[in-house]
Design an enzyme around this catalytic site. Structure first.
Site, PDB file in Angstrom:
ATOM      1  N   GLU A   1       1.449  -1.519   0.075  1.00  0.00           N
ATOM      2  CA  GLU A   1       0.135   0.097   0.245  1.00  0.00           C
ATOM      3  C   GLU A   1       1.084   1.338   0.393  1.00  0.00           C
ATOM      4  O   GLU A   1       0.751   1.855  -0.694  1.00  0.00           O
ATOM      5  CB  GLU A   1      -1.016  -0.012   1.233  1.00  0.00           C
TER       6      GLU A   1
ATOM      7  N   GLU B   1      10.842 -31.942  -5.431  1.00  0.00           N
ATOM      8  CA  GLU B   1      10.839 -32.344  -7.097  1.00  0.00           C
ATOM      9  C   GLU B   1      11.865 -33.766  -6.766  1.00  0.00           C
ATOM     10  O   GLU B   1      12.644 -33.505  -7.475  1.00  0.00           O
ATOM     11  CB  GLU B   1      11.727 -31.356  -7.569  1.00  0.00           C
TER      12      GLU B   1
ATOM     13  N   SER C   1      16.579 -38.953 -17.121  1.00  0.00           N
ATOM     14  CA  SER C   1      15.062 -37.516 -17.194  1.00  0.00           C
ATOM     15  C   SER C   1      15.460 -37.079 -17.992  1.00  0.00           C
ATOM     16  O   SER C   1      14.431 -36.312 -18.342  1.00  0.00           O
ATOM     17  CB  SER C   1      14.838 -38.077 -15.779  1.00  0.00           C
TER      18      SER C   1
ATOM     19  N   CYS D   1       0.107   0.067   7.734  1.00  0.00           N
ATOM     20  CA  CYS D   1      -0.826   0.587   6.109  1.00  0.00           C
ATOM     21  C   CYS D   1      -2.054   0.931   6.135  1.00  0.00           C
ATOM     22  O   CYS D   1      -2.493   2.734   5.717  1.00  0.00           O
ATOM     23  CB  CYS D   1      -0.559  -0.619   4.734  1.00  0.00           C
TER      24      CYS D   1
ATOM     25  N   GLY E   1      12.138 -37.658  -6.414  1.00  0.00           N
ATOM     26  CA  GLY E   1      11.510 -38.507  -8.147  1.00  0.00           C
ATOM     27  C   GLY E   1      10.925 -39.784  -6.643  1.00  0.00           C
ATOM     28  O   GLY E   1      10.533 -38.868  -5.645  1.00  0.00           O
TER      29      GLY E   1
ATOM     30  N   THR F   1      18.373 -38.754  -6.314  1.00  0.00           N
ATOM     31  CA  THR F   1      17.989 -38.031  -7.444  1.00  0.00           C
ATOM     32  C   THR F   1      18.747 -37.172  -7.739  1.00  0.00           C
ATOM     33  O   THR F   1      19.085 -36.664  -8.894  1.00  0.00           O
ATOM     34  CB  THR F   1      16.382 -36.830  -7.789  1.00  0.00           C
TER      35      THR F   1
ATOM     36  N   ARG G   1      17.067 -20.439 -12.838  1.00  0.00           N
ATOM     37  CA  ARG G   1      17.793 -19.918 -13.588  1.00  0.00           C
ATOM     38  C   ARG G   1      17.007 -19.115 -14.227  1.00  0.00           C
ATOM     39  O   ARG G   1      16.054 -19.241 -14.491  1.00  0.00           O
ATOM     40  CB  ARG G   1      18.603 -20.972 -14.403  1.00  0.00           C
TER      41      ARG G   1
ATOM     42  N   CYS H   1      -2.476  -3.844   6.916  1.00  0.00           N
ATOM     43  CA  CYS H   1      -2.805  -4.369   8.477  1.00  0.00           C
ATOM     44  C   CYS H   1      -2.793  -3.243   9.104  1.00  0.00           C
ATOM     45  O   CYS H   1      -2.533  -2.056   8.677  1.00  0.00           O
ATOM     46  CB  CYS H   1      -1.358  -4.867   8.612  1.00  0.00           C
TER      47      CYS H   1
HETATM   48  N1  LIG Z   1      10.395 -36.616 -13.783  1.00  0.00           N
HETATM   49  C1  LIG Z   1      10.833 -36.267 -12.448  1.00  0.00           C
HETATM   50  O1  LIG Z   1       9.988 -35.122 -12.349  1.00  0.00           O
HETATM   51  C2  LIG Z   1      11.866 -36.745 -11.975  1.00  0.00           C
HETATM   52  C3  LIG Z   1      11.593 -35.243 -10.562  1.00  0.00           C
HETATM   53  C4  LIG Z   1      13.340 -36.378  -9.631  1.00  0.00           C
HETATM   54  C5  LIG Z   1      13.938 -37.507 -10.519  1.00  0.00           C
HETATM   55  N2  LIG Z   1      13.414 -38.260 -10.974  1.00  0.00           N
HETATM   56  C6  LIG Z   1      13.985 -39.949 -11.228  1.00  0.00           C
HETATM   57  O2  LIG Z   1      14.142 -40.385 -10.609  1.00  0.00           O
HETATM   58  C7  LIG Z   1      14.639 -40.736 -10.175  1.00  0.00           C
HETATM   59  C8  LIG Z   1      15.959 -41.475  -8.860  1.00  0.00           C
HETATM   60  O3  LIG Z   1      14.635 -41.926  -7.758  1.00  0.00           O
HETATM   61  P1  LIG Z   1      14.377 -42.135  -6.484  1.00  0.00           P
HETATM   62  O4  LIG Z   1      12.940 -42.845  -5.785  1.00  0.00           O
HETATM   63  O5  LIG Z   1      15.757 -42.532  -6.291  1.00  0.00           O
HETATM   64  O6  LIG Z   1      14.787 -40.322  -6.024  1.00  0.00           O
HETATM   65  P2  LIG Z   1      14.184 -39.359  -4.740  1.00  0.00           P
HETATM   66  O7  LIG Z   1      12.741 -40.006  -4.320  1.00  0.00           O
HETATM   67  O8  LIG Z   1      14.464 -38.620  -4.976  1.00  0.00           O
HETATM   68  O9  LIG Z   1      15.332 -40.222  -3.608  1.00  0.00           O
HETATM   69  C9  LIG Z   1      14.860 -41.142  -3.027  1.00  0.00           C
HETATM   70  C10 LIG Z   1      15.624 -41.667  -2.133  1.00  0.00           C
HETATM   71  O10 LIG Z   1      15.736 -41.117  -0.728  1.00  0.00           O
HETATM   72  C11 LIG Z   1      15.643 -41.357   0.021  1.00  0.00           C
HETATM   73  N3  LIG Z   1      14.589 -41.091   0.772  1.00  0.00           N
HETATM   74  C12 LIG Z   1      14.298 -40.310   1.510  1.00  0.00           C
HETATM   75  N4  LIG Z   1      13.075 -40.005   2.231  1.00  0.00           N
HETATM   76  C13 LIG Z   1      12.734 -41.601   1.945  1.00  0.00           C
HETATM   77  C14 LIG Z   1      11.711 -41.918   2.242  1.00  0.00           C
HETATM   78  N5  LIG Z   1      10.738 -42.054   3.164  1.00  0.00           N
HETATM   79  N6  LIG Z   1      12.033 -43.563   1.822  1.00  0.00           N
HETATM   80  C15 LIG Z   1      12.414 -43.735   1.373  1.00  0.00           C
HETATM   81  N7  LIG Z   1      13.717 -43.495   0.908  1.00  0.00           N
HETATM   82  C16 LIG Z   1      13.874 -41.972   1.565  1.00  0.00           C
HETATM   83  C17 LIG Z   1      16.260 -43.162  -0.211  1.00  0.00           C
HETATM   84  O11 LIG Z   1      17.219 -42.339   0.254  1.00  0.00           O
HETATM   85  P3  LIG Z   1      18.815 -43.063   0.825  1.00  0.00           P
HETATM   86  O12 LIG Z   1      18.579 -44.469   0.788  1.00  0.00           O
HETATM   87  O13 LIG Z   1      19.759 -42.743   0.932  1.00  0.00           O
HETATM   88  O14 LIG Z   1      18.165 -42.599   1.968  1.00  0.00           O
HETATM   89  C18 LIG Z   1      15.851 -43.052  -1.424  1.00  0.00           C
HETATM   90  O15 LIG Z   1      16.461 -44.168  -1.986  1.00  0.00           O
HETATM   91  C19 LIG Z   1      15.684 -41.167 -11.193  1.00  0.00           C
HETATM   92  O16 LIG Z   1      15.503 -42.182 -12.705  1.00  0.00           O
HETATM   93  C20 LIG Z   1      15.801 -39.648 -11.642  1.00  0.00           C
HETATM   94  O17 LIG Z   1      15.828 -38.943 -13.245  1.00  0.00           O
HETATM   95  C21 LIG Z   1      12.409 -37.654 -11.751  1.00  0.00           C
END
Ligand SMILES: NC(=O)c1ccc[n+]([C@@H]2O[C@H](COP(=O)([O-])OP(=O)(O)OC[C@H]3O[C@@H](n4cnc5c(N)ncnc54)[C@H](OP(=O)(O)O)[C@@H]3O)[C@@H](O)[C@H]2O)c1
Length: 339
Positions: free
Chosen positions: A59, A272, A175, A91, A274, A203, A214, A82
């Site tokens: 404001e 973000e 990916s 404000c 996996g 990931t 970026r 506020c």
């Molecule tokens: N398309 C997309 O938007 C996108 C985004 C991200 C990733 N990806 C793809 O996903 C793949 C990787 O998958 P991801 O599942 O391994 O990645 P993630 O989910 O990012 O990481 C998994 C790891 O996080 C840890 N973790 C954290 N919280 C957890 C929980 N509650 N339960 C179990 N583990 C947990 C574990 O590692 P620790 O053993 O170290 O504890 C687990 O191995 C790659 O191929 C990547 O390119 C795609």
């Protein structure tokens, strides 16, 4: 500043929303608010968004730009003005001092410390109109801040990129990139407004992402979110996520609640990770919004966007509702909220 034609309160509020969006991510711990001042004839004479913490609220920014033209005019603000002394004076005082005759706002301030602005303005003889474009504001620039006020927790958006068949990587784990440059540019804009980006160690080990915001030319945005890596494995010291482009927090847990606790001073968190981390957060009910960038490609294979979400049968599906569908270049951006 002066514009030629008078505009409606709704149109002025949409302009205020645009200005709120411009400052989103840069106002912590204040909410990203936008304001527009109309002169007596309803012409825009000042616009503004909340400044960084400790500086002027929206404001006041808009009033300064309007100068004397604000007298007898209308202030259109995304959040109820506020009524408290924080780092800056209320404000409400600035609006009264400027001689504003009408105040139009979208959303009431849920923070008991700051609330009461509308009542004070009305008591001082100002005409007050509330609830103008309230949905647009509550699901737009103030979404995450309102969630934080309501729950005390950061708002978590799970963002993922997927093929049309729900795969988040090809069979070999690659990916980069499923979606188009336009979709990635859209994501980088959202990152620049977020407070933190969370991924799992999986990931980091698979993709070695930098997780920065970026600009189109590849340079870093002014503001970088905190990077957060969740999991128990070590990540290599040369991993991009540990570079100097931003700060990084490593949280050695598998528990989404602990992650949220560690991020309790943040408002807008982008998940973000996996499929493993996404599944864990979904099972824990820790996701408030889904943003799915869907590319018109097919990948097949075993790597789905999300792992087990604790659904044994169709009757127990986690139910969400679409609240937005956009085209981003050749891709679709689907926005969903819990039903
Ligand atoms: N398309 C997309 O938007 C996108 C985004 C991200 C990733 N990806 C793809 O996903 C793949 C990787 O998958 P991801 O599942 O391994 O990645 P993630 O989910 O990012 O990481 C998994 C790891 O996080 C840890 N973790 C954290 N919280 C957890 C929980 N509650 N339960 C179990 N583990 C947990 C574990 O590692 P620790 O053993 O170290 O504890 C687990 O191995 C790659 O191929 C990547 O390119 C795609």
């Amino acid at each position: 500043m002066s514009a030629q034609a008078a505009i409606s309160h709704d149109a002025a509020m949409r302009l205020a929303v645009e200005h709120a969006d411009l400052v989103k991510g840069a106002t912590y711990p204040n909410p990203p608010v936008g304001a527009v001042i109309l002169d007596r004839e309803g012409r825009v004479v000042g616009v503004g968004g909340t400044g960084p913490a400790g500086s002027a609220h929206a404001e006041v920014v808009a009033l300064r730009r309007a100068g004397n033209l604000a007298t007898g005019g209308t202030a259109v603000v995304t959040l109820e003005p506020c009524n408290h002394h924080g780092k800056t004076p209320p404000c409400v005082d600035a609006l009264l001092d400027a001689g504003i005759a009408t105040v139009v706002y979208a959303v009431a301030d849920p923070n008991p410390l700051a609330a009461g602005g509308a009542a004070r303005l009305a008591a001082a003889g100002v005409r007050v109109v509330d609830n103008v474009e309230a949905d647009l504001v509550a699901t737009g620039p103030l979404r995450e801040w309102l969630h934080k006020q309501r729950t005390g927790l950061p708002h978590v958006t799970w963002k993922y990129a997927t093929s049309i068949d729900g795969r988040s990587a090809a069979a070999d784990g690659s990916s980069q990139w499923i979606t188009s440059e336009a979709a990635r540019a859209d994501l980088h804009r959202r990152r620049a407004a977020a407070d933190a980006i969370v991924v799992g160690t999986g990931t980091v080990l698979a993709d070695d992402p930098t997780l920065t915001a970026r600009l189109a030319d590849g340079t870093l945005a002014d503001r970088q979110p905190l990077r957060v890596v969740v999991g128990k494995r070590e990540i290599p010291s040369e991993a991009n996520v540990l570079n100097d482009d931003s700060h990084t927090m490593v949280i050695r847990t598998h528990d989404p609640a602990e992650v949220l606790k560690a991020l309790s001073d943040r408002t807008d968190v982008l998940l973000e990770g996996g499929p493993t981390v996404a599944g864990a957060f979904l099972r824990a009910g820790a996701i408030d919004r889904i943003l799915a960038y869907v590319a018109p490609i097919l990948l097949g294979g075993p790597i789905t966007a999300v792992d087990d979400v604790g659904v044994p049968s169709i009757a127990r599906a986690l139910k969400w509702r679409f609240d937005g569908v956009e085209r981003v270049g050749p891709d679709l951006l689907l926005s969903l909220v819990p039903r």
